[in-house]
Design a protein around this motif. Structure first.
Motif, short mmCIF file in Angstrom:
data_model
loop_
_atom_site.label_atom_id
_atom_site.label_comp_id
_atom_site.label_asym_id
_atom_site.label_seq_id
_atom_site.Cartn_x
_atom_site.Cartn_y
_atom_site.Cartn_z
N PRO A 70 0.83 -1.21 0.00
CA PRO A 70 0.00 0.00 0.00
C PRO A 70 0.87 1.25 0.00
O PRO A 70 1.75 1.40 0.85
N ALA A 124 10.67 -2.44 2.04
CA ALA A 124 10.22 -3.57 1.20
C ALA A 124 11.33 -4.15 0.32
O ALA A 124 11.30 -5.34 -0.03
N ALA A 129 -5.68 -0.30 -2.45
CA ALA A 129 -5.15 -0.48 -1.09
C ALA A 129 -4.97 0.87 -0.37
O ALA A 129 -4.45 0.91 0.74
N VAL A 160 -3.72 -12.36 -7.28
CA VAL A 160 -3.30 -12.32 -5.88
C VAL A 160 -3.95 -13.48 -5.12
O VAL A 160 -5.12 -13.79 -5.35
N PRO A 171 5.36 -10.65 1.88
CA PRO A 171 6.74 -11.12 1.64
C PRO A 171 6.90 -12.63 1.86
O PRO A 171 7.76 -13.24 1.23
C1 LIG Z 1 -7.29 -6.91 -4.50
C2 LIG Z 1 -6.11 -6.00 -4.50
O1 LIG Z 1 -6.17 -4.93 -5.02
S1 LIG Z 1 -4.66 -6.65 -3.82
C3 LIG Z 1 -3.43 -5.38 -3.96
C4 LIG Z 1 -3.43 -4.37 -2.86
N1 LIG Z 1 -3.16 -4.95 -1.55
C5 LIG Z 1 -2.00 -4.73 -0.88
O2 LIG Z 1 -1.13 -4.00 -1.35
C6 LIG Z 1 -1.84 -5.44 0.43
C7 LIG Z 1 -0.38 -5.69 0.77
N2 LIG Z 1 -0.23 -6.56 1.92
C8 LIG Z 1 -0.44 -6.15 3.19
O3 LIG Z 1 -0.77 -5.00 3.45
C9 LIG Z 1 -0.21 -7.15 4.31
O4 LIG Z 1 0.67 -8.17 3.93
C10 LIG Z 1 -1.50 -7.84 4.85
C11 LIG Z 1 -2.46 -6.76 5.39
C12 LIG Z 1 -2.19 -8.65 3.75
C13 LIG Z 1 -1.11 -8.81 5.98
O5 LIG Z 1 -0.47 -8.05 6.97
P1 LIG Z 1 0.25 -8.74 8.21
O6 LIG Z 1 -0.63 -9.82 8.76
O7 LIG Z 1 0.70 -7.65 9.13
O8 LIG Z 1 1.52 -9.41 7.54
P2 LIG Z 1 2.76 -10.08 8.23
O9 LIG Z 1 2.47 -10.36 9.68
O10 LIG Z 1 3.16 -11.23 7.40
O11 LIG Z 1 3.89 -8.97 8.13
C14 LIG Z 1 5.22 -9.29 8.46
C15 LIG Z 1 6.15 -8.18 8.09
O12 LIG Z 1 6.11 -7.98 6.67
C16 LIG Z 1 5.74 -6.66 6.35
N3 LIG Z 1 4.86 -6.72 5.18
C17 LIG Z 1 3.66 -7.34 5.10
N4 LIG Z 1 3.16 -7.20 3.86
C18 LIG Z 1 4.06 -6.49 3.16
C19 LIG Z 1 4.10 -6.05 1.82
N5 LIG Z 1 3.11 -6.30 0.97
N6 LIG Z 1 5.18 -5.36 1.42
C20 LIG Z 1 6.19 -5.09 2.26
N7 LIG Z 1 6.21 -5.49 3.55
C21 LIG Z 1 5.16 -6.18 4.00
C22 LIG Z 1 4.98 -6.16 7.57
O13 LIG Z 1 5.05 -4.75 7.65
C23 LIG Z 1 5.75 -6.84 8.69
O14 LIG Z 1 6.95 -6.12 8.90
P3 LIG Z 1 7.62 -6.01 10.37
O15 LIG Z 1 7.94 -7.42 10.76
O16 LIG Z 1 8.82 -5.15 10.14
O17 LIG Z 1 6.57 -5.37 11.24
#
Ligand SMILES: CC(=O)SCCNC(=O)CCNC(=O)[C@H](O)C(C)(C)COP(=O)(O)OP(=O)(O)OC[C@H]1O[C@@H](n2cnc3c(N)ncnc32)[C@H](O)[C@@H]1OP(=O)(O)O
Ligand SMILES: O=C([O-])CC(=O)C(=O)O
Ligand SMILES: [Mg+2]
Length: 290
Positions: free
Chosen positions: A11, A21, A36, A193, A223
């Motif tokens: 997002p 990232a 997002a 996705v 990730p």
């Molecule tokens: C239908 C559509 O349009 S889909 C396209 C748009 N959607 C998106 O962009 C969503 C992207 N993904 C996310 O926001 C998240 O992964 C979620 C909300 C799905 C899940 O979130 P969480 O449950 O918090 O994920 P998780 O526990 O695995 O996160 C672990 C770590 O990875 C990071 N992380 C999670 N997702 C991402 C991502 N997409 N990119 C980079 N870093 C990420 C978190 O910030 C966290 O970092 P930290 O350990 O430093 O705090």
């Protein structure tokens, strides 16, 4: 060989994710300004992404930005910002026709001229998210030389089709249509996705299906999905071993002036040898499956 297996969404309004990232090393990273990002955060997200694109940490990784559709109040401002910031690829969501791509291309070219970026250097991707998009997939895929790929976007697509995400039956026609259009156009095809980031087994089942169909890769949202995808896409040691034996047998046959030959009772001809070469190229680029 440009590997585009993993395209990680994040997002655009999430400053913490934007600043870290790159450490996850997906093949491409996709900053999202569309669904997002809430309406209240559209302007802040655009500014954050504008700066992230110029962060040297992203210099060695392919950057993609999903802008808002040009028909919304945000689309053109998004495009102005990201082209000026030097994004590698603009992803257009909800692409329904070739005209959508033509409109995008004309605006990109204007902005490139205005800001002194080389004309043609900004590449494009179109996400197909509707029945119209699927029916027009070939016209979309061949609409611009700037296109590097087309992606199927499953969530909006199933809504348009009045169904829901399930075991993949609901996406079967769309996947095949998008894939054929991409192959005719000579560009990459990306799958949908997978939203349950904790369901590793379900994710891997879907990856196995789309790998067999022939997709280059998949849009990802977490990730944890990257390594699983890269590993599933890497050839196994047996694949590499077999490919080496096929090529050795084909080389020997050529030296001896033989046409079609057999290896362990199986026919070896030109398409099989070409496939073996692709397996070895892929192993060189991506390593071997663990
Ligand atoms: C239908 C559509 O349009 S889909 C396209 C748009 N959607 C998106 O962009 C969503 C992207 N993904 C996310 O926001 C998240 O992964 C979620 C909300 C799905 C899940 O979130 P969480 O449950 O918090 O994920 P998780 O526990 O695995 O996160 C672990 C770590 O990875 C990071 N992380 C999670 N997702 C991402 C991502 N997409 N990119 C980079 N870093 C990420 C978190 O910030 C966290 O970092 P930290 O350990 O430093 O705090
Ligand atoms: O573009 C994508 O991959 C995700 C998306 O918007 C959708 O599934 O509707
Ligand atoms: Mg969508």
């Amino acid at each position: 060989m440009t590997l585009r297996r993993s395209m990680l969404f994040l997002p655009g309004a999430n400053a913490a994710m934007l600043s870290t990232a790159f450490v996850y090393k997906p093949d491409s990273i996709m900053f999202d300004l569309e669904d997002a990002v809430s309406l209240r955060e559209k302007d802040a997200a655009r500014l954050l992404v504008f700066h992230a694109l110029q962060n040297p940490a992203y210099a060695d990784i392919e950057t993609v930005v999903r802008i808002n559709p040009l028909a919304t109040p945000f689309g053109l401002a998004d495009l102005e910002a990201v082209v000026r910031a030097g994004v590698d690829i603009v992803r257009l969501p909800k692409t329904d026709s070739a005209a959508d791509v033509h409109e995008l291309e004309a605006q990109v070219e204007r902005i490139e001229r205005e800001c002194g970026r080389e004309v043609g250097s900004t590449r494009l991707m179109a996400a197909i998210e509707s029945a119209s998009g699927v029916v027009n997939a070939l016209a979309i895929a061949t609409a611009s030389k700037r296109l590097v790929g087309i992606a199927l976007a499953g969530f909006d697509y199933v809504m348009d089709m009045q169904t829901e995400r399930g075991d993949g039956t609901e996406l079967f026609y769309a996947r095949c249509a998008v894939l054929h259009a991409a192959r005719v156009a000579g560009i990459d095809a990306f799958d949908v996705v997978y939203s349950d980031v904790n369901d590793e087994a379900g994710f891997l089942r879907e990856v196995e299906l789309i790998r067999k169909l022939g997709f280059n890769g998949k849009s990802l949202i977490n990730p944890r999905q990257i390594e699983l995808l890269h590993n599933a896409y890497a050839p196994s040691e047996e694949d590499v071993d077999h490919a080496q034996r096929v090529i050795a047998a084909a080389d020997k046959a050529e030296r001896e002036g033989l046409g079609v030959i057999a290896l362990n009772g199986k026919m070896i001809d030109a398409p099989i040898v070409n496939h073996a070469r692709r397996v070895l190229q892929r192993a060189q680029a991506s390593g071997v499956r663990k």
